[in-house]
Design a protein around this motif. Structure first.
Motif, PDB file in Angstrom:
ATOM      1  N   ARG A  88      11.290 -14.619  57.404  1.00 11.92           N
ATOM      2  CA  ARG A  88      10.470 -15.040  58.544  1.00 11.92           C
ATOM      3  C   ARG A  88       9.087 -14.390  58.494  1.00 11.92           C
ATOM      4  NH1 ARG A  88      15.392 -14.379  61.777  1.00 11.92           N
ATOM      5  NH2 ARG A  88      16.217 -16.438  62.318  1.00 11.92           N
ATOM      6  N   ARG A  89       9.056 -13.132  58.131  1.00 13.18           N
ATOM      7  CA  ARG A  89       7.779 -12.410  58.135  1.00 13.18           C
ATOM      8  C   ARG A  89       6.848 -12.909  57.038  1.00 13.18           C
ATOM      9  NH1 ARG A  89       7.365  -7.974  61.352  1.00 13.18           N
ATOM     10  NH2 ARG A  89       9.270  -7.223  62.350  1.00 13.18           N
ATOM     11  N   VAL A  90       7.369 -13.079  55.813  1.00 17.22           N
ATOM     12  CA  VAL A  90       6.471 -13.478  54.728  1.00 17.22           C
ATOM     13  C   VAL A  90       6.109 -14.955  54.813  1.00 17.22           C
ATOM     14  CG1 VAL A  90       7.273 -11.659  53.176  1.00 17.22           C
ATOM     15  CG2 VAL A  90       8.409 -13.891  53.137  1.00 17.22           C
ATOM     16  N   ALA A  91       6.928 -15.745  55.538  1.00 17.53           N
ATOM     17  CA  ALA A  91       6.601 -17.160  55.710  1.00 17.53           C
ATOM     18  C   ALA A  91       5.541 -17.374  56.782  1.00 17.53           C
ATOM     19  CB  ALA A  91       7.855 -17.956  56.063  1.00 17.53           C
ATOM     20  N   ILE A 132       8.876 -27.631  48.427  1.00 15.78           N
ATOM     21  CA  ILE A 132       7.960 -27.176  47.368  1.00 15.78           C
ATOM     22  C   ILE A 132       6.723 -26.545  47.983  1.00 15.78           C
ATOM     23  CG2 ILE A 132       6.412 -27.970  45.528  1.00 15.78           C
ATOM     24  CD1 ILE A 132       8.568 -29.997  44.751  1.00 15.78           C
ATOM     25  N   ARG A 133       6.172 -27.198  49.015  1.00 14.86           N
ATOM     26  CA  ARG A 133       4.990 -26.634  49.671  1.00 14.86           C
ATOM     27  C   ARG A 133       5.319 -25.308  50.355  1.00 14.86           C
ATOM     28  NH1 ARG A 133       3.338 -29.652  53.776  1.00 14.86           N
ATOM     29  NH2 ARG A 133       4.932 -31.275  53.659  1.00 14.86           N
ATOM     30  N   LEU A 134       6.531 -25.191  50.909  1.00 15.32           N
ATOM     31  CA  LEU A 134       6.953 -23.918  51.504  1.00 15.32           C
ATOM     32  C   LEU A 134       7.007 -22.829  50.441  1.00 15.32           C
ATOM     33  CD1 LEU A 134       8.188 -22.168  53.785  1.00 15.32           C
ATOM     34  CD2 LEU A 134      10.438 -23.080  53.119  1.00 15.32           C
ATOM     35  N   GLU A 135       7.607 -23.132  49.313  1.00 14.47           N
ATOM     36  CA  GLU A 135       7.747 -22.127  48.260  1.00 14.47           C
ATOM     37  C   GLU A 135       6.399 -21.759  47.658  1.00 14.47           C
ATOM     38  OE1 GLU A 135      10.136 -22.310  44.231  1.00 14.47           O
ATOM     39  OE2 GLU A 135      11.538 -22.062  45.927  1.00 14.47           O
ATOM     40  N   GLN A 136       5.454 -22.673  47.699  1.00 13.18           N
ATOM     41  CA  GLN A 136       4.114 -22.398  47.184  1.00 13.18           C
ATOM     42  C   GLN A 136       3.209 -21.749  48.233  1.00 13.18           C
ATOM     43  OE1 GLN A 136       2.900 -26.273  45.826  1.00 13.18           O
ATOM     44  NE2 GLN A 136       3.846 -26.010  43.804  1.00 13.18           N
ATOM     45  N   ARG A 187       1.633 -13.802  46.914  1.00  9.26           N
ATOM     46  CA  ARG A 187       2.573 -14.801  46.412  1.00  9.26           C
ATOM     47  C   ARG A 187       4.021 -14.405  46.672  1.00  9.26           C
ATOM     48  NH1 ARG A 187      -0.784 -13.455  42.524  1.00  9.26           N
ATOM     49  NH2 ARG A 187       0.889 -12.520  41.298  1.00  9.26           N
ATOM     50  N   GLU A 188       4.223 -13.542  47.652  1.00 14.59           N
ATOM     51  CA  GLU A 188       5.559 -12.980  47.875  1.00 14.59           C
ATOM     52  C   GLU A 188       6.569 -14.027  48.316  1.00 14.59           C
ATOM     53  OE1 GLU A 188       8.839 -10.772  48.187  1.00 14.59           O
ATOM     54  OE2 GLU A 188       6.986 -10.391  47.099  1.00 14.59           O
ATOM     55  N   LEU A 189       6.147 -14.958  49.145  1.00 17.36           N
ATOM     56  CA  LEU A 189       7.100 -15.955  49.650  1.00 17.36           C
ATOM     57  C   LEU A 189       7.725 -16.746  48.508  1.00 17.36           C
ATOM     58  CD1 LEU A 189       8.488 -17.531  51.885  1.00 17.36           C
ATOM     59  CD2 LEU A 189       6.413 -18.929  52.099  1.00 17.36           C
ATOM     60  N   GLY A 190       6.902 -17.280  47.616  1.00 21.83           N
ATOM     61  CA  GLY A 190       7.422 -18.060  46.501  1.00 21.83           C
ATOM     62  C   GLY A 190       8.267 -17.233  45.565  1.00 21.83           C
ATOM     63  N   ASP A 191       7.811 -16.019  45.255  1.00 24.14           N
ATOM     64  CA  ASP A 191       8.581 -15.150  44.359  1.00 24.14           C
ATOM     65  C   ASP A 191       9.938 -14.811  44.954  1.00 24.14           C
ATOM     66  OD1 ASP A 191       6.482 -15.165  42.597  1.00 24.14           O
ATOM     67  OD2 ASP A 191       5.706 -13.203  43.182  1.00 24.14           O
ATOM     68  N   PHE A 192       9.952 -14.540  46.246  1.00 24.07           N
ATOM     69  CA  PHE A 192      11.204 -14.186  46.907  1.00 24.07           C
ATOM     70  C   PHE A 192      12.180 -15.355  46.895  1.00 24.07           C
ATOM     71  CE2 PHE A 192      13.665 -13.888  50.948  1.00 24.07           C
ATOM     72  CZ  PHE A 192      14.424 -12.777  50.623  1.00 24.07           C
ATOM     73  N   LEU A 193      11.707 -16.539  47.269  1.00 25.46           N
ATOM     74  CA  LEU A 193      12.596 -17.701  47.300  1.00 25.46           C
ATOM     75  C   LEU A 193      13.117 -18.041  45.907  1.00 25.46           C
ATOM     76  CD1 LEU A 193      10.722 -19.959  49.879  1.00 25.46           C
ATOM     77  CD2 LEU A 193      12.894 -18.761  50.213  1.00 25.46           C
ATOM     78  N   GLY A 200      20.399 -20.731  38.342  1.00 28.02           N
ATOM     79  CA  GLY A 200      20.567 -20.915  39.774  1.00 28.02           C
ATOM     80  C   GLY A 200      20.241 -22.318  40.246  1.00 28.02           C
ATOM     81  N   LEU A 201      19.887 -22.417  41.526  1.00 24.35           N
ATOM     82  CA  LEU A 201      19.619 -23.708  42.148  1.00 24.35           C
ATOM     83  C   LEU A 201      18.208 -24.198  41.848  1.00 24.35           C
ATOM     84  CD1 LEU A 201      21.139 -23.162  45.712  1.00 24.35           C
ATOM     85  CD2 LEU A 201      22.185 -24.354  43.784  1.00 24.35           C
ATOM     86  N   ARG A 202      18.076 -25.506  41.727  1.00 22.80           N
ATOM     87  CA  ARG A 202      16.761 -26.119  41.618  1.00 22.80           C
ATOM     88  C   ARG A 202      16.153 -26.258  43.015  1.00 22.80           C
ATOM     89  NH1 ARG A 202      19.792 -30.064  38.126  1.00 22.80           N
ATOM     90  NH2 ARG A 202      19.360 -29.506  35.944  1.00 22.80           N
ATOM     91  N   ARG A 203      14.836 -26.434  43.065  1.00 18.49           N
ATOM     92  CA  ARG A 203      14.166 -26.580  44.354  1.00 18.49           C
ATOM     93  C   ARG A 203      14.664 -27.811  45.114  1.00 18.49           C
ATOM     94  NH1 ARG A 203       7.891 -25.807  42.706  1.00 18.49           N
ATOM     95  NH2 ARG A 203       8.528 -27.395  41.212  1.00 18.49           N
ATOM     96  N   GLU A 204      14.879 -28.913  44.385  1.00 15.99           N
ATOM     97  CA  GLU A 204      15.343 -30.114  45.065  1.00 15.99           C
ATOM     98  C   GLU A 204      16.753 -29.939  45.634  1.00 15.99           C
ATOM     99  OE1 GLU A 204      15.505 -30.951  40.542  1.00 15.99           O
ATOM    100  OE2 GLU A 204      14.198 -29.936  41.993  1.00 15.99           O
ATOM    101  N   GLU A 205      17.556 -29.073  45.003  1.00 13.31           N
ATOM    102  CA  GLU A 205      18.900 -28.821  45.514  1.00 13.31           C
ATOM    103  C   GLU A 205      18.853 -27.988  46.794  1.00 13.31           C
ATOM    104  OE1 GLU A 205      21.335 -28.969  41.268  1.00 13.31           O
ATOM    105  OE2 GLU A 205      20.414 -27.091  41.949  1.00 13.31           O
ATOM    106  N   VAL A 206      17.962 -27.019  46.826  1.00 14.36           N
ATOM    107  CA  VAL A 206      17.799 -26.239  48.057  1.00 14.36           C
ATOM    108  C   VAL A 206      17.320 -27.146  49.184  1.00 14.36           C
ATOM    109  CG1 VAL A 206      16.556 -24.335  49.141  1.00 14.36           C
ATOM    110  CG2 VAL A 206      17.328 -24.110  46.784  1.00 14.36           C
ATOM    111  N   ALA A 207      16.348 -28.004  48.874  1.00 14.04           N
ATOM    112  CA  ALA A 207      15.840 -28.929  49.886  1.00 14.04           C
ATOM    113  C   ALA A 207      16.952 -29.823  50.422  1.00 14.04           C
ATOM    114  CB  ALA A 207      14.708 -29.772  49.295  1.00 14.04           C
TER     115      ALA A 207
END
Length: 287
Positions: A88-91, A55-59, A7-13, A37-44
């Motif tokens: 890039r690596r964890v994604a 959201i799917r990327l973060e999950q 679950r590293e990608l989501g935790d990192f983001l 901090g920022l909400r997911r929709e704001e990052v998007a």
């Protein structure tokens, strides 16, 4: 992967989102927020992708993500070069899974230091030096490096920098700046985890340190990612006292994952004098 590294990608983001305030990126900061901090929709929005896609990327359940999207997310989250490469690596864990399937059934082969590198270590008789491998295992050292850190006095399974820093009770005396050394060590170990997300030995190491050290758990949860290419380390040696040692970390050509770490001292400095004394002390046969 339901592991300390999974679950590293989501935790990192999420951790990177939490450190950026809306006002810093031109968004209104008023109103109640459930998380910092920022909400997911704001990052998007700022990255130019749909909310559902982000959201799917973060999950970790989206399709293969492009460099353009990862670069856009990195710009929004203000990632530095090391963090961007880590993202890039964890994604894209497919390469790591393929490497894991190709690994020998009995586990990873023991890490080896080639003879020429060992000879190079021995020629550095005025500079403490050692070689780190995967997971920050200590693979080889010269006499002065041993005199400074004491690798030969460690059990073979304990010759690992994270284990030394977090599990050896003498580490806090050896490193006067222990908190900074601990943070740097975890940030470098997480970099290794991003490069090898399916390494079973790394998962075991992280799990052990998480169980045995509250400090490690706290720092690992912070998701810092850093290279340790150069700097200055202060040590308090039980024989010669305080040492202030600039260091350089060099990738070993032709040996993926191996790093040559060399401590130096300014000529004529007190540290240089104490290293010379330590070299004489280490060369004296025990009675």
């Amino acid at each position: 992967m339901d592991t300390p590294i999974g679950r590293e990608l989501g935790d990192f983001l999420r951790s990177r989102r939490a450190r950026i305030q809306p006002e810093e990126v031109g968004l209104p900061g008023h109103g109640r927020r459930r998380v910092p901090g920022l909400r997911r929709e704001e990052v998007a929005q700022l990255a130019g992708v749909s909310v559902d896609y982000y959201i799917r990327l973060e999950q970790g359940r989206g399709p293969s993500v492009s460099d353009a999207v990862l670069d856009a997310v990195g710009r929004v989250l203000r990632l530095d070069d090391t963090e961007q490469e880590y993202l890039r690596r964890v994604a894209r864990p497919a390469a790591g899974r393929a490497a894991a399937r190709r690994a020998p059934a009995g586990g990873a082969a023991p890490q080896q230091v080639r003879p020429g590198l060992r000879l190079l270590l021995d020629t550095l008789d005025r500079a403490p030096a050692f070689v780190l491998g995967r997971r920050m295992d200590v693979l080889a050292w010269n006499d002065l490096g041993d005199a400074v850190v004491g690798f030969s006095r460690m059990a073979p399974e304990d010759r690992n920098m994270p284990r030394q820093v977090f599990l050896d009770p003498r580490a806090r005396e050896l490193y006067p700046d222990w908190a900074a050394v601990a943070a740097e060590t975890v940030a470098h170990l997480r970099l290794d985890a991003g490069q090898h997300p399916h390494d079973a030995q790394l998962t075991t190491l992280v799990g052990e340190l998480s169980l045995r050290s509250e400090d490690f758990r706290r720092l690992w949860a912070d998701h810092q990612v850093r290279e340790k290419s150069y700097g200055v380390k202060r040590l308090h040696h039980p024989v010669v006292g305080e040492l202030e040692l600039p260091y350089e970390t060099l990738a070993v050509p032709g040996e993926a994952g191996q790093l040559l770490v060399v401590y130096t001292a300014k000529p004529g400095s007190q540290t240089a004098e104490r290293l010379q004394l330590l070299a004489s002390w280490a060369a004296t046969p025990a009675l």
